[in-house]
Design a protein around this motif. Structure first.
Motif, mmCIF file in Angstrom:
data_model
loop_
_atom_site.group_PDB
_atom_site.id
_atom_site.type_symbol
_atom_site.label_atom_id
_atom_site.label_comp_id
_atom_site.label_asym_id
_atom_site.label_seq_id
_atom_site.Cartn_x
_atom_site.Cartn_y
_atom_site.Cartn_z
ATOM 1 N N GLY A 148 1.232 -14.822 -8.489
ATOM 2 C CA GLY A 148 1.365 -15.163 -9.558
ATOM 3 C C GLY A 148 0.913 -14.057 -10.457
ATOM 4 N N ILE A 149 0.005 -14.286 -11.444
ATOM 5 C CA ILE A 149 -0.362 -13.291 -12.355
ATOM 6 C C ILE A 149 -1.015 -12.008 -11.635
ATOM 7 C CG2 ILE A 149 -1.794 -13.055 -14.463
ATOM 8 C CD1 ILE A 149 -1.240 -15.734 -15.273
ATOM 9 N N GLY A 150 -1.843 -12.209 -10.904
ATOM 10 C CA GLY A 150 -2.667 -11.475 -10.016
ATOM 11 C C GLY A 150 -1.720 -10.465 -9.409
ATOM 12 N N MET B 237 2.340 -19.670 -20.734
ATOM 13 C CA MET B 237 2.917 -20.139 -19.419
ATOM 14 C C MET B 237 3.920 -19.100 -18.635
ATOM 15 S SD MET B 237 5.165 -23.615 -18.498
ATOM 16 C CE MET B 237 4.141 -24.812 -19.324
ATOM 17 N N LEU B 238 3.398 -18.645 -17.660
ATOM 18 C CA LEU B 238 4.146 -17.592 -16.819
ATOM 19 C C LEU B 238 4.532 -18.370 -15.414
ATOM 20 C CD1 LEU B 238 2.666 -15.730 -18.901
ATOM 21 C CD2 LEU B 238 2.616 -14.250 -17.087
ATOM 22 N N LYS B 239 5.586 -17.941 -14.985
ATOM 23 C CA LYS B 239 5.994 -18.506 -13.563
ATOM 24 C C LYS B 239 5.175 -18.004 -12.568
ATOM 25 C CE LYS B 239 11.117 -18.225 -14.673
ATOM 26 N NZ LYS B 239 11.227 -19.631 -15.542
ATOM 27 N N THR B 240 4.269 -19.027 -11.873
ATOM 28 C CA THR B 240 3.651 -18.711 -11.080
ATOM 29 C C THR B 240 3.310 -19.803 -9.900
ATOM 30 O OG1 THR B 240 1.478 -19.560 -11.933
ATOM 31 C CG2 THR B 240 2.092 -17.319 -12.549
ATOM 32 N N GLU B 241 2.734 -19.768 -8.974
ATOM 33 C CA GLU B 241 2.552 -20.745 -7.748
ATOM 34 C C GLU B 241 1.645 -21.539 -8.192
ATOM 35 O OE1 GLU B 241 2.229 -18.571 -4.247
ATOM 36 O OE2 GLU B 241 3.684 -17.091 -4.603
ATOM 37 N N ALA C 248 -7.242 -8.186 -4.021
ATOM 38 C CA ALA C 248 -8.287 -9.149 -3.305
ATOM 39 C C ALA C 248 -7.734 -10.493 -3.365
ATOM 40 C CB ALA C 248 -9.653 -8.776 -4.203
ATOM 41 N N ASP C 249 -7.698 -11.140 -2.602
ATOM 42 C CA ASP C 249 -7.272 -12.577 -2.476
ATOM 43 C C ASP C 249 -8.061 -13.197 -1.418
ATOM 44 O OD1 ASP C 249 -4.629 -13.907 -4.061
ATOM 45 O OD2 ASP C 249 -5.321 -14.927 -2.295
ATOM 46 N N ILE C 250 -8.020 -14.579 -1.441
ATOM 47 C CA ILE C 250 -8.373 -15.469 -0.217
ATOM 48 C C ILE C 250 -7.501 -15.241 0.838
ATOM 49 C CG2 ILE C 250 -7.754 -17.754 -1.094
ATOM 50 C CD1 ILE C 250 -10.636 -18.608 -0.196
ATOM 51 N N SER D 200 -11.209 -30.544 -15.298
ATOM 52 C CA SER D 200 -12.001 -29.531 -14.832
ATOM 53 C C SER D 200 -11.375 -28.171 -15.069
ATOM 54 C CB SER D 200 -11.957 -29.725 -13.065
ATOM 55 O OG SER D 200 -10.810 -29.688 -12.612
ATOM 56 N N TYR D 201 -10.018 -27.931 -15.103
ATOM 57 C CA TYR D 201 -9.548 -26.739 -15.357
ATOM 58 C C TYR D 201 -9.612 -26.316 -16.806
ATOM 59 C CZ TYR D 201 -5.774 -23.294 -16.029
ATOM 60 O OH TYR D 201 -5.261 -22.067 -16.422
ATOM 61 N N MET D 202 -9.369 -27.463 -17.720
ATOM 62 C CA MET D 202 -9.602 -27.262 -19.177
ATOM 63 C C MET D 202 -11.232 -26.719 -19.524
ATOM 64 S SD MET D 202 -6.676 -27.769 -20.168
ATOM 65 C CE MET D 202 -6.522 -27.718 -22.047
HETATM 66 N N1 LIG Z 1 0.441 -19.428 -14.700
HETATM 67 C C1 LIG Z 1 0.159 -19.611 -16.125
HETATM 68 O O1 LIG Z 1 0.900 -19.834 -16.852
HETATM 69 C C2 LIG Z 1 -1.455 -19.605 -16.371
HETATM 70 C C3 LIG Z 1 -1.878 -19.982 -17.539
HETATM 71 C C4 LIG Z 1 -2.883 -19.763 -18.243
HETATM 72 C C5 LIG Z 1 -3.861 -19.364 -17.374
HETATM 73 N N2 LIG Z 1 -3.457 -18.887 -16.135
HETATM 74 C C6 LIG Z 1 -4.543 -18.277 -15.050
HETATM 75 O O2 LIG Z 1 -4.165 -17.133 -14.532
HETATM 76 C C7 LIG Z 1 -4.982 -17.041 -13.238
HETATM 77 C C8 LIG Z 1 -3.912 -16.817 -12.099
HETATM 78 O O3 LIG Z 1 -3.132 -18.131 -12.067
HETATM 79 P P1 LIG Z 1 -1.643 -17.963 -11.368
HETATM 80 O O4 LIG Z 1 -0.768 -19.008 -12.342
HETATM 81 O O5 LIG Z 1 -1.309 -16.753 -11.235
HETATM 82 O O6 LIG Z 1 -2.039 -18.791 -10.072
HETATM 83 P P2 LIG Z 1 -1.324 -18.686 -8.602
HETATM 84 O O7 LIG Z 1 -1.606 -20.044 -8.006
HETATM 85 O O8 LIG Z 1 0.191 -18.359 -8.518
HETATM 86 O O9 LIG Z 1 -2.053 -17.386 -7.929
HETATM 87 C C9 LIG Z 1 -3.512 -17.580 -7.659
HETATM 88 C C10 LIG Z 1 -3.934 -16.519 -6.649
HETATM 89 O O10 LIG Z 1 -5.552 -16.781 -6.455
HETATM 90 C C11 LIG Z 1 -5.801 -16.779 -5.012
HETATM 91 N N3 LIG Z 1 -7.050 -17.621 -4.981
HETATM 92 C C12 LIG Z 1 -7.188 -18.993 -4.988
HETATM 93 N N4 LIG Z 1 -8.387 -19.155 -4.681
HETATM 94 C C13 LIG Z 1 -9.192 -18.125 -4.416
HETATM 95 C C14 LIG Z 1 -10.202 -17.737 -3.988
HETATM 96 N N5 LIG Z 1 -11.390 -18.747 -3.607
HETATM 97 N N6 LIG Z 1 -10.608 -16.477 -3.782
HETATM 98 C C15 LIG Z 1 -9.731 -15.591 -3.908
HETATM 99 N N7 LIG Z 1 -8.413 -15.702 -4.363
HETATM 100 C C16 LIG Z 1 -8.132 -17.127 -4.816
HETATM 101 C C17 LIG Z 1 -4.461 -17.518 -4.512
HETATM 102 O O11 LIG Z 1 -4.493 -17.121 -2.961
HETATM 103 C C18 LIG Z 1 -3.358 -17.064 -5.236
HETATM 104 O O12 LIG Z 1 -2.907 -15.869 -4.650
HETATM 105 C C19 LIG Z 1 -5.624 -18.357 -13.269
HETATM 106 O O13 LIG Z 1 -7.054 -18.091 -13.775
HETATM 107 C C20 LIG Z 1 -5.093 -19.440 -14.133
HETATM 108 O O14 LIG Z 1 -6.060 -20.257 -14.599
HETATM 109 C C21 LIG Z 1 -2.312 -19.091 -15.567
#
Ligand SMILES: NC(=O)c1ccc[n+]([C@@H]2O[C@H](COP(=O)([O-])OP(=O)(O)OC[C@H]3O[C@@H](n4cnc5c(N)ncnc54)[C@H](O)[C@@H]3O)[C@@H](O)[C@H]2O)c1
Length: 284
Positions: free
Chosen positions: A21-23, A194-198, A40-42, A159-161
């Motif tokens: 995703g975004i990371g 809103m971005l295309k992620t997992e 860095a990731d779990i 919980s998310y909000m």
């Molecule tokens: N996608 C969106 O449109 C959107 C919108 C608003 C905010 N966000 C925020 O962006 C951030 C990334 O979200 P995303 O959509 O890319 O999610 P994602 O699920 O695509 O990716 C999240 C990543 O975090 C890792 N992760 C999960 N738990 C973990 C832990 N305990 N320690 C380390 N790594 C961990 C996962 O393995 C995964 O690689 C989040 O904080 C999310 O709330 C995303």
């Protein structure tokens, strides 16, 4: 050329949750600009894939396993990075999860996990890295992932909000603390629309109430059909961080609408009301 090509052409960047995703988009962008990226990731497999793709493109990266919900693991990450790579120029506390379901139906474990990752993961990321960044004395950057949800209210995503409201408030206070302390650390609040992620993938909902599955599916489809391209969103984020902006948006119009609605609600002091859009979304 944006300011990012200059500011982030060298130095060490640490991105949590960078395996997807975004990371992952931020890590790839920073790697392409010339930074050494700590991915860095779990999920170590995913982190290694992202690091390998940065290296294959001629960049520098290292995958490191971290669970951001464990404060000691963030301390260990900071020690590792400083020992093996040197001072950190950019820290992005990005890891986060979504949890759906009624407040009273979400199991305690999932509640704790959500708040530990989304809130404590950011808090302890800053606690672990900021002292080193401040002691180093050079200009540096910390960006935390908020959301348009930081300004909204959504039943069954409680919980998310609440975690994203907390992060917005945390980052605002942190920004001011850096000024009070006279530290050369720029703080940004990243507000994706809103971005295309997992994040709404079915497996990411493990531990949620079964009744939340239909809602998760709808959110997954909405993100798939209407979400912004990940690389484009991450390019915009990195550019605005480099410009030292506190408010960092992917879809500024969406942010503006959410903030205006929130401000009007608070000003009115009316009771919360379900909008037709929310009622429609929650009909299964
Ligand atoms: N996608 C969106 O449109 C959107 C919108 C608003 C905010 N966000 C925020 O962006 C951030 C990334 O979200 P995303 O959509 O890319 O999610 P994602 O699920 O695509 O990716 C999240 C990543 O975090 C890792 N992760 C999960 N738990 C973990 C832990 N305990 N320690 C380390 N790594 C961990 C996962 O393995 C995964 O690689 C989040 O904080 C999310 O709330 C995303």
């Amino acid at each position: 050329m944006g300011k990012d090509t200059d500011v982030f052409s060298s130095g060490i960047a640490v991105v949590t949750g960078a395996g997807a995703g975004i990371g992952s988009g931020l890590a790839r962008r920073l790697g392409a600009l010339g930074m050494t990226v700590i991915v860095a990731d779990i999920n170590m497999d995913k982190a290694e894939q992202v690091a390998a793709s940065i290296i294959a493109g001629g960049g520098k990266a290292e995958a490191v396993r971290v669970d951001v919900s464990v404060p000691a693991e963030l301390d260990a990450l900071a020690d590792h990075v400083i020992k093996h790579h040197g001072p950190v120029k950019l820290l992005i506390n990005n890891a986060g999860i979504e949890t759906l379901g009624y407040v009273w139906e979400i199991p305690a474990d999932r509640w704790e996990k959500t708040l530990d990752i989304n809130i404590h993961g950011v808090v302890h990321g800053v606690r672990a890295f900021a002292p080193h960044m401040i002691a180093h004395g050079a200009e540096a950057y910390i960006a935390n992932l908020a959301s348009v949800g930081s300004f909204g209210i959504m039943p069954t995503q409680t919980s998310y909000m609440m975690s994203k409201h907390a992060i917005q408030s945390f980052s605002e206070c942190l920004y001011l603390e850096m000024q009070v302390a006279g530290a050369p650390i720029h703080v940004s609040s990243i507000i994706p629309g809103m971005l295309k992620t997992e994040i709404f993938n079915a497996e990411a909902g493990e531990g949620e109430p079964a009744a939340a599955a239909a809602h998760r599916r709808k959110m997954f489809e909405m993100m798939r059909d209407y979400g912004m391209d990940l690389d484009e969103g991450c390019r915009l984020f990195v550019e605005q961080i480099a410009e030292k902006k506190f408010w960092v948006h992917s879809q500024p119009d969406m942010s503006r609408d959410m903030i205006a609605a929130r401000a009007a609600f608070i000003q009115s002091q009316e009771a919360p009301a379900l909008s037709p859009e929310v009622e429609h979304l929650l009909q299964h």
